[in-house]
Write an enzyme that holds these catalytic residues in place. Structure first.
Site, PDB file in Angstrom:
ATOM      1  N   TYR A  54       0.828  -1.205   0.000  1.00  0.00           N
ATOM      2  CA  TYR A  54       0.000   0.000   0.000  1.00  0.00           C
ATOM      3  C   TYR A  54       0.867   1.262   0.000  1.00  0.00           C
ATOM      4  O   TYR A  54       1.879   1.341   0.698  1.00  0.00           O
ATOM      5  CB  TYR A  54      -0.932   0.021   1.203  1.00  0.00           C
ATOM      6  CG  TYR A  54      -2.069  -0.983   1.151  1.00  0.00           C
ATOM      7  CD1 TYR A  54      -2.362  -1.694  -0.005  1.00  0.00           C
ATOM      8  CD2 TYR A  54      -2.865  -1.203   2.265  1.00  0.00           C
ATOM      9  CE1 TYR A  54      -3.402  -2.608  -0.054  1.00  0.00           C
ATOM     10  CE2 TYR A  54      -3.919  -2.109   2.239  1.00  0.00           C
ATOM     11  CZ  TYR A  54      -4.175  -2.813   1.078  1.00  0.00           C
ATOM     12  OH  TYR A  54      -5.217  -3.720   1.047  1.00  0.00           O
ATOM     13  N   GLY A 215     -15.054   0.666  -4.519  1.00  0.00           N
ATOM     14  CA  GLY A 215     -13.909   1.522  -4.785  1.00  0.00           C
ATOM     15  C   GLY A 215     -14.284   2.950  -5.133  1.00  0.00           C
ATOM     16  O   GLY A 215     -13.572   3.632  -5.879  1.00  0.00           O
ATOM     17  N   GLY A 261     -12.074   2.146   3.820  1.00  0.00           N
ATOM     18  CA  GLY A 261     -10.954   3.073   3.877  1.00  0.00           C
ATOM     19  C   GLY A 261     -11.343   4.449   3.372  1.00  0.00           C
ATOM     20  O   GLY A 261     -11.873   4.585   2.271  1.00  0.00           O
ATOM     21  N   THR A 262     -11.126   5.459   4.183  1.00  0.00           N
ATOM     22  CA  THR A 262     -11.342   6.842   3.772  1.00  0.00           C
ATOM     23  C   THR A 262     -10.413   7.726   4.586  1.00  0.00           C
ATOM     24  O   THR A 262     -10.101   7.414   5.739  1.00  0.00           O
ATOM     25  CB  THR A 262     -12.811   7.282   3.991  1.00  0.00           C
ATOM     26  OG1 THR A 262     -12.940   8.676   3.679  1.00  0.00           O
ATOM     27  CG2 THR A 262     -13.248   7.057   5.427  1.00  0.00           C
ATOM     28  N   ASN A 263      -9.980   8.826   3.986  1.00  0.00           N
ATOM     29  CA  ASN A 263      -9.153   9.792   4.699  1.00  0.00           C
ATOM     30  C   ASN A 263      -9.974  10.972   5.210  1.00  0.00           C
ATOM     31  O   ASN A 263      -9.442  11.854   5.880  1.00  0.00           O
ATOM     32  CB  ASN A 263      -8.032  10.305   3.787  1.00  0.00           C
ATOM     33  CG  ASN A 263      -6.936   9.279   3.596  1.00  0.00           C
ATOM     34  OD1 ASN A 263      -6.511   8.621   4.540  1.00  0.00           O
ATOM     35  ND2 ASN A 263      -6.459   9.130   2.356  1.00  0.00           N
ATOM     36  N   ARG A 267     -16.276  11.217   7.291  1.00  0.00           N
ATOM     37  CA  ARG A 267     -16.702   9.883   6.870  1.00  0.00           C
ATOM     38  C   ARG A 267     -16.183   8.802   7.813  1.00  0.00           C
ATOM     39  O   ARG A 267     -16.855   7.794   8.048  1.00  0.00           O
ATOM     40  CB  ARG A 267     -16.227   9.617   5.440  1.00  0.00           C
ATOM     41  CG  ARG A 267     -16.954  10.463   4.409  1.00  0.00           C
ATOM     42  CD  ARG A 267     -16.414  10.218   3.007  1.00  0.00           C
ATOM     43  NE  ARG A 267     -17.064  11.057   2.025  1.00  0.00           N
ATOM     44  CZ  ARG A 267     -16.683  11.181   0.756  1.00  0.00           C
ATOM     45  NH1 ARG A 267     -15.622  10.500   0.332  1.00  0.00           N
ATOM     46  NH2 ARG A 267     -17.333  11.973  -0.068  1.00  0.00           N
TER      47      ARG A 267
END
Length: 297
Positions: A54, A215, A261-263, A267
């Site tokens: 990653y 995605g 997964g989120t930055n 959220r």
């Protein structure tokens, strides 16, 4: 937050925070990463999903910097990581082309690097990232067993394996493969009918779902009919459509663990809303029908 017992020694939070894009954030400082983890912990999300590849082989070190800055976090979380993909990037920039490596030498070296980069003495769950057409199960299996015996890895599993790949590797192991992380979402429904989930359910193995929101493609205009159903259910339950899409996976009897997964800080704080959505059988099939674009046979 519900938890799923993968084995007597290991349980994970039902929702998993994915670190795939952690290196894409404008702020990768330890303080900012720590804030993301704390936001997950506030919802009962304790399981963090990483992989050596990653971020071009940078995500583990970015995450590890946060653990070094706040050592107490390590005891509050479970760390998943993966190995086996070798791409011409980062520490593997000299390789001639992308390939898979499930040799004992590579797995051991990868684990040692993961432990160093993430500032930890052990990984809770190590996954072989992709099925390797050149895999020697009599080498790979014992290598994984030895890592479990050493304590450097508490448990092992796989990712993106088909049932026959799973069986082949398991046949050469003493340790049990505890999960298979596969793509499952309203845009990727094949696992429900191609045997992937049935194989795991038969063996009481809880699957993990990567890209449970497709995605980022789930809410594109071409999925208007599905979005309409998601939004109607969301309004009825006072939540948002994203939570409904994840809840659809949670409702399945296979005990799917979605990896989200989120930055985006907002959220992240809303990930746990998926556990508040009620999905009965008819609602599940309403969404499934909208997803596949036709009635079930």
């Amino acid at each position: 937050m519900d938890r799923i017992q993968l084995s007597p020694e290991l349980e994970l939070s039902r929702l998993v925070y994915g670190l795939w894009r952690i290196g894409d954030d404008a702020d990768t400082s330890p303080k900012h990463v720590q804030a993301k983890v704390e936001a997950c912990l506030a919802q009962g999300i304790t399981t963090m999903d990483n992989a050596d590849i990653y971020g071009g082989y940078t995500a583990e070190a970015i995450f590890g910097a946060a653990l070094k800055a706040s050592p107490s976090l390590r005891g509050k979380i479970e760390i998943i990581t993966k190995c086996g993909i070798v791409a011409p990037s980062g520490r593997h920039s000299a390789v001639r082309g992308k390939h898979y490596d499930t040799s004992a030498e590579h797995i051991n070296a990868s684990v040692e690097t993961s432990l160093r980069d993430m500032a930890t003495d052990y990984v809770d769950l190590l996954l072989i990232h992709r099925p390797d057409p050149f895999m020697d199960p009599d080498e790979t299996g014992p290598a994984l067993d030895a890592l479990v015996a050493s304590g450097k890895v508490r448990a092992v599993g796989v990712s993106n394996f088909r049932p026959y790949d799973f069986s082949l590797l398991q046949s050469s192991m003493e340790s049990q493969l505890l999960t298979n992380q596969i793509e499952i979402s309203l845009l990727a429904t094949d696992a429900f009918t191609n045997g992937d989930l049935a194989y795991l359910q038969e063996r009481a193995i809880a699957p993990m779902a990567w890209s449970p929101l497709g995605g980022g493609s789930l809410f594109k205009p071409e999925n208007a009919a599905l979005i309409e159903v998601l939004e109607r259910i969301a309004v009825e339950q006072g939540l948002d459509a994203t939570a409904v899409a994840v809840a659809w996976l949670l409702a399945h009897p296979a005990n799917i663990l979605p990896v989200l997964g989120t930055n985006n800080p907002y959220r992240i704080k809303k990930i746990g809303d998926a556990t508040k959505v009620a999905i009965d059988r008819q609602t599940w099939f309403e969404l499934y029908t909208a997803a596949i674009g036709k009635p079930v046979p």
